[in-house]
Design a protein around this motif. Sequence first.
Motif, PDB file in Angstrom:
ATOM      1  N   GLY A 120       0.799  -1.217   0.000  1.00 59.90           N
ATOM      2  CA  GLY A 120       0.000   0.000   0.000  1.00 59.90           C
ATOM      3  C   GLY A 120       0.830   1.263   0.000  1.00 59.90           C
ATOM      4  O   GLY A 120       0.405   2.300  -0.524  1.00 59.90           O
ATOM      5  N   SER A 121       2.046   1.196   0.569  1.00 55.00           N
ATOM      6  CA  SER A 121       2.899   2.384   0.636  1.00 55.00           C
ATOM      7  C   SER A 121       3.824   2.532  -0.558  1.00 55.00           C
ATOM      8  O   SER A 121       4.537   3.522  -0.662  1.00 55.00           O
ATOM      9  CB  SER A 121       3.739   2.345   1.913  1.00 55.00           C
ATOM     10  OG  SER A 121       4.698   1.312   1.853  1.00 55.00           O
ATOM     11  N   THR A 122       3.830   1.552  -1.474  1.00 54.62           N
ATOM     12  CA  THR A 122       4.789   1.600  -2.578  1.00 54.62           C
ATOM     13  C   THR A 122       4.168   1.741  -3.957  1.00 54.62           C
ATOM     14  O   THR A 122       4.765   2.346  -4.838  1.00 54.62           O
ATOM     15  CB  THR A 122       5.657   0.333  -2.580  1.00 54.62           C
ATOM     16  OG1 THR A 122       4.818  -0.829  -2.714  1.00 54.62           O
ATOM     17  CG2 THR A 122       6.471   0.217  -1.306  1.00 54.62           C
ATOM     18  N   PHE A 123       2.983   1.183  -4.206  1.00 59.00           N
ATOM     19  CA  PHE A 123       2.611   1.044  -5.606  1.00 59.00           C
ATOM     20  C   PHE A 123       2.083   2.320  -6.252  1.00 59.00           C
ATOM     21  O   PHE A 123       1.939   2.365  -7.469  1.00 59.00           O
ATOM     22  CB  PHE A 123       1.671  -0.154  -5.833  1.00 59.00           C
ATOM     23  CG  PHE A 123       0.218   0.048  -5.503  1.00 59.00           C
ATOM     24  CD1 PHE A 123      -0.676   0.497  -6.450  1.00 59.00           C
ATOM     25  CD2 PHE A 123      -0.273  -0.302  -4.251  1.00 59.00           C
ATOM     26  CE1 PHE A 123      -2.020   0.618  -6.162  1.00 59.00           C
ATOM     27  CE2 PHE A 123      -1.610  -0.186  -3.955  1.00 59.00           C
ATOM     28  CZ  PHE A 123      -2.493   0.287  -4.910  1.00 59.00           C
ATOM     29  N   TYR A 124       1.828   3.374  -5.484  1.00 59.11           N
ATOM     30  CA  TYR A 124       1.450   4.639  -6.091  1.00 59.11           C
ATOM     31  C   TYR A 124       2.578   5.661  -6.019  1.00 59.11           C
ATOM     32  O   TYR A 124       2.335   6.854  -6.108  1.00 59.11           O
ATOM     33  CB  TYR A 124       0.208   5.215  -5.419  1.00 59.11           C
ATOM     34  CG  TYR A 124      -1.079   4.752  -6.064  1.00 59.11           C
ATOM     35  CD1 TYR A 124      -1.310   4.920  -7.422  1.00 59.11           C
ATOM     36  CD2 TYR A 124      -2.067   4.127  -5.305  1.00 59.11           C
ATOM     37  CE1 TYR A 124      -2.482   4.477  -8.012  1.00 59.11           C
ATOM     38  CE2 TYR A 124      -3.250   3.684  -5.886  1.00 59.11           C
ATOM     39  CZ  TYR A 124      -3.447   3.864  -7.237  1.00 59.11           C
ATOM     40  OH  TYR A 124      -4.610   3.424  -7.814  1.00 59.11           O
ATOM     41  N   SER A 125       3.813   5.206  -5.871  1.00 61.10           N
ATOM     42  CA  SER A 125       4.910   6.151  -5.679  1.00 61.10           C
ATOM     43  C   SER A 125       6.165   5.689  -6.381  1.00 61.10           C
ATOM     44  O   SER A 125       6.460   4.499  -6.454  1.00 61.10           O
ATOM     45  CB  SER A 125       5.199   6.317  -4.183  1.00 61.10           C
ATOM     46  OG  SER A 125       6.296   7.156  -3.974  1.00 61.10           O
ATOM     47  N   HIS A 126       6.934   6.670  -6.905  1.00 62.15           N
ATOM     48  CA  HIS A 126       8.258   6.393  -7.446  1.00 62.15           C
ATOM     49  C   HIS A 126       9.233   6.047  -6.329  1.00 62.15           C
ATOM     50  O   HIS A 126      10.216   5.361  -6.556  1.00 62.15           O
ATOM     51  CB  HIS A 126       8.801   7.639  -8.151  1.00 62.15           C
ATOM     52  CG  HIS A 126       8.553   7.652  -9.629  1.00 62.15           C
ATOM     53  ND1 HIS A 126       8.990   6.660 -10.476  1.00 62.15           N
ATOM     54  CD2 HIS A 126       7.944   8.564 -10.413  1.00 62.15           C
ATOM     55  CE1 HIS A 126       8.659   6.954 -11.723  1.00 62.15           C
ATOM     56  NE2 HIS A 126       8.015   8.101 -11.703  1.00 62.15           N
ATOM     57  N   THR A 127       9.010   6.554  -5.139  1.00 64.32           N
ATOM     58  CA  THR A 127       9.954   6.406  -4.046  1.00 64.32           C
ATOM     59  C   THR A 127       9.411   5.437  -3.010  1.00 64.32           C
ATOM     60  O   THR A 127       8.227   5.122  -2.987  1.00 64.32           O
ATOM     61  CB  THR A 127      10.245   7.756  -3.376  1.00 64.32           C
ATOM     62  OG1 THR A 127       9.026   8.275  -2.836  1.00 64.32           O
ATOM     63  CG2 THR A 127      10.810   8.743  -4.383  1.00 64.32           C
TER      64      THR A 127
END
Length: 230
Positions: A172-179
Motif C-alpha cells: 500500500g505504501s509503494t505502488f502509487y509512488s516512485h519512491t
Amino acid sequence: MPQTFRGPFGKAARFLLNSSSFIQVPTSTPEFVGLDETSFSLQMWVRRISLGSSCLVSQDTAALFIGFSSDESTLFSFSEGPDSETQDTFSNDQLVWVHWTFTFDVSSYERAIFRDGVSATLVQGTSQASGALQSTGPVVLGKHFAQPELQFEGDIDEFKIWLKALDSDDIGSTFYSHTSNVACLVSSFDFDDPHSLQTNSVDNATAQLCPVNSREALRSPTWKMSSRSQ
C-alpha cells in the motif's frame, strides 16, 4: 527507437507480438544477485492489449513463471511446487492499468498475489511451493523462452524487485509512488527516459541496473531493445 507509451508514472515499455520484444534483467550486479534461495517480491503496473495465455515474467526455461492463463486467471509458479493460481479471473482487464505484486516467503514457502494492493484468493492448495526458487538466470519481461506462444502484448511500467516478501502495508505504501521507504528494494525500472533507449542488432533488451537506495528517489536505468521490436 523502441516504443514507449504513457503509463501510470511517465512512460511505460510496450511489448509486441514478436520474438525480439522482451527485456532481460541481469542478476549479477552488486545490487541484485538473484532470486534463488531467498524471499522476494516482484511488482509492476500492467496494461494488457491481448487477453489469453501470456507470460509477464520468466526465468530460465521453467524455473519462474508469472503470467495469465487461457481462462484469465493469474499464475505465479516455479519448478518447486504447484502453480499458484488466482481463484478469480480477470477478463475485464484488457486496456486497463492494473498493479500486480507477487511475493514469496522463503521461511514458509508461501506465495501470494496482490491485485491493486489487495491479496487475491488462490485456488485451494496452490499457495505453497515445495522449496525455494532454484535459478540464477536472468529475469525476463514479456517472454517465455520455452513457450514462445506465450508472448505478452501490452505495456509494463514501474517494474521493481525486492528481496523480501512484501506485506499488504508495504504494498500500500509503494505502488502509487516512485519512491519508497521500504527496505530491500534492489532494482527498479521506470522506462521514463527516452534518451536511455538505444536500438541495436541483438534480439533482446538488457536492463542495466542503476544503484538504488531505498530511501531516495529512484533513478531511470539504461535499457536496450532490439530495433526489430519497434
